[in-house]
Design an enzyme around this catalytic site. Structure first.
Site, PDB file in Angstrom:
ATOM      1  CE  LYS A  93       1.310 -12.711   5.522  1.00  7.71           C
ATOM      2  NZ  LYS A  93       0.542 -13.377   4.473  1.00  7.71           N
TER       3      LYS A  93
ATOM      4  CD  GLN B  33      -3.008 -13.545   3.565  1.00  4.47           C
ATOM      5  OE1 GLN B  33      -1.995 -12.878   3.702  1.00  4.47           O
ATOM      6  NE2 GLN B  33      -3.122 -14.773   4.047  1.00  4.47           N
TER       7      GLN B  33
ATOM      8  CG  ASP C  54       3.609 -15.532  -0.402  1.00  5.34           C
ATOM      9  OD1 ASP C  54       4.147 -15.578   0.725  1.00  5.34           O
ATOM     10  OD2 ASP C  54       2.411 -15.261  -0.579  1.00  5.34           O
TER      11      ASP C  54
END
Ligand code: NAP
Length: 287
Positions: A50, A94, A117
């Protein structure tokens, strides 16, 4: 018949290139903060990918790596500071978090405007109500793939195998919003094949290799394999048996090189979208 393979890597690359050009027009680059707790090797690889993709696109990337023993309070404080930081437009934690964390509480502490997200209840609720804010990256990436391949959705039967909050459920809502008739299957669904064989669009997001075999696919169906399973020999495999399914489908995604690269592209897109929303809000306030 052998299906056309949907090249997620290529589509994602095109999207990333378009984003890179868009970001060049920003006076200050969008900022993305990624929090990772602990030493999970797979998580570290995801975070590195990422970060690399963000930098390539011109996004300012900040990785905050914290040890396993860090307290939840400290992580929440970090998130609150990032929520207030005007240089940061996107925040991602994460997953998975270590066992002593209440993951829901941590995710809910991210400002909905920076929730790249798309997991915050405000963004989930907005998606359900048909006025989406930031959308979850993986199902959003699947929608972009279908759009790129000109797959008709309205009036088609979409069957989703897997009903998680991050993939299956939002996927169902997105397809429903585009006019599909949607069936969602879960681990309790008896005779899974009865449902999958009726799908014009079949999305599989479970985490079990070879769950869907070719004889469970309708001739001409579009098959999207979200699954990512590490096999004993180290290879990566999806949830669909690619070789048998591709003989039945009209379009199919491979693993790797299908949905995975789209997920990262959508994270970058959400970060840019979050920054643009701030910019739009700022220009309205100065009018
Ligand atoms: P998850 O949270 O574990 O959810 C799995 C879902 O599958 C649950 O709804 C479960 O049903 C259902 N399920 C389990 N066994 C089943 C069966 N035999 N038949 C039908 N449904 C069954 O998983 P997730 O986070 O959604 O991830 C699913 C897969 O996608 C994993 O392989 C993951 O690595 C992959 N993934 C890939 C990406 C990407 O970017 N490519 C992104 C996210 C996830 P219940 O609800 O009844 O438990």
């Amino acid at each position: 018949m052998s299906a056309k393979i949907i090249d997620g890597k290529h589509i994602a690359q095109q999207m990333r290139e378009a984003l890179r050009r868009k970001i060049q027009a920003f006076s200050t680059p969008p900022g993305l903060a990624v929090i990772i707790v602990g030493e999970n090797p797979a998580s570290k690889v995801y975070v590195r990918n990422k970060e690399k993709a963000s930098i390539e696109a011109g996004i300012r990337s900040e990785v905050i790596a914290l040890p396993d023993q860090v307290s939840q309070e400290e992580v929440l404080e970090r998130i609150h500071a990032l929520n207030r930081d005007p240089a940061i437009h996107g925040i991602l934690v994460q997953l998975p978090l270590p066992a002593h964390f209440d993951a829901r509480r941590v995710l809910d502490s991210i400002s909905p405007e920076k929730d790249v997200d798309g997991f915050h209840p405000c963004n989930v609720g907005a998606l359900f109500l048909g006025n989406p804010g930031l959308q979850p990256c993986t199902p959003h990436g699947v929608m972009k793939m279908l759009e790129y391949e000109n797959v008709p959705i309205r009036g088609r039967h979409a069957v989703i195998v897997g009903a998680s909050n991050i993939v299956g459920k939002p996927m169902a809502v997105m397809l429903l919003a585009k006019g599909a008739t949607v069936t969602i299957c879960n681990s309790k669904t008896p005779d899974l094949g009865r449902h999958t064989r009726d799908a014009d669009i079949l999305v599989v997001a479970v985490g079990r290799p070879n769950l869907v075999m070719g004889d469970m696919v309708k001739a001409g169906a579009v098959v999207i394999d979200v699954g990512m399973n590490r096999l004993e020999d180290g290879r990566l495999a999806g949830d669909v048996d690619f070789e048998s399914a591709k003989l039945k489908a009209s379009l199919i995604t491979p693993v790797p090189g299908g949905v995975g690269p789209m997920t990262i592209a959508m994270l970058l897109e959400n970060t840019v979208e979050a920054a643009e929303r701030v910019r739009r809000k700022g220009s309205k306030e100065t009018v």
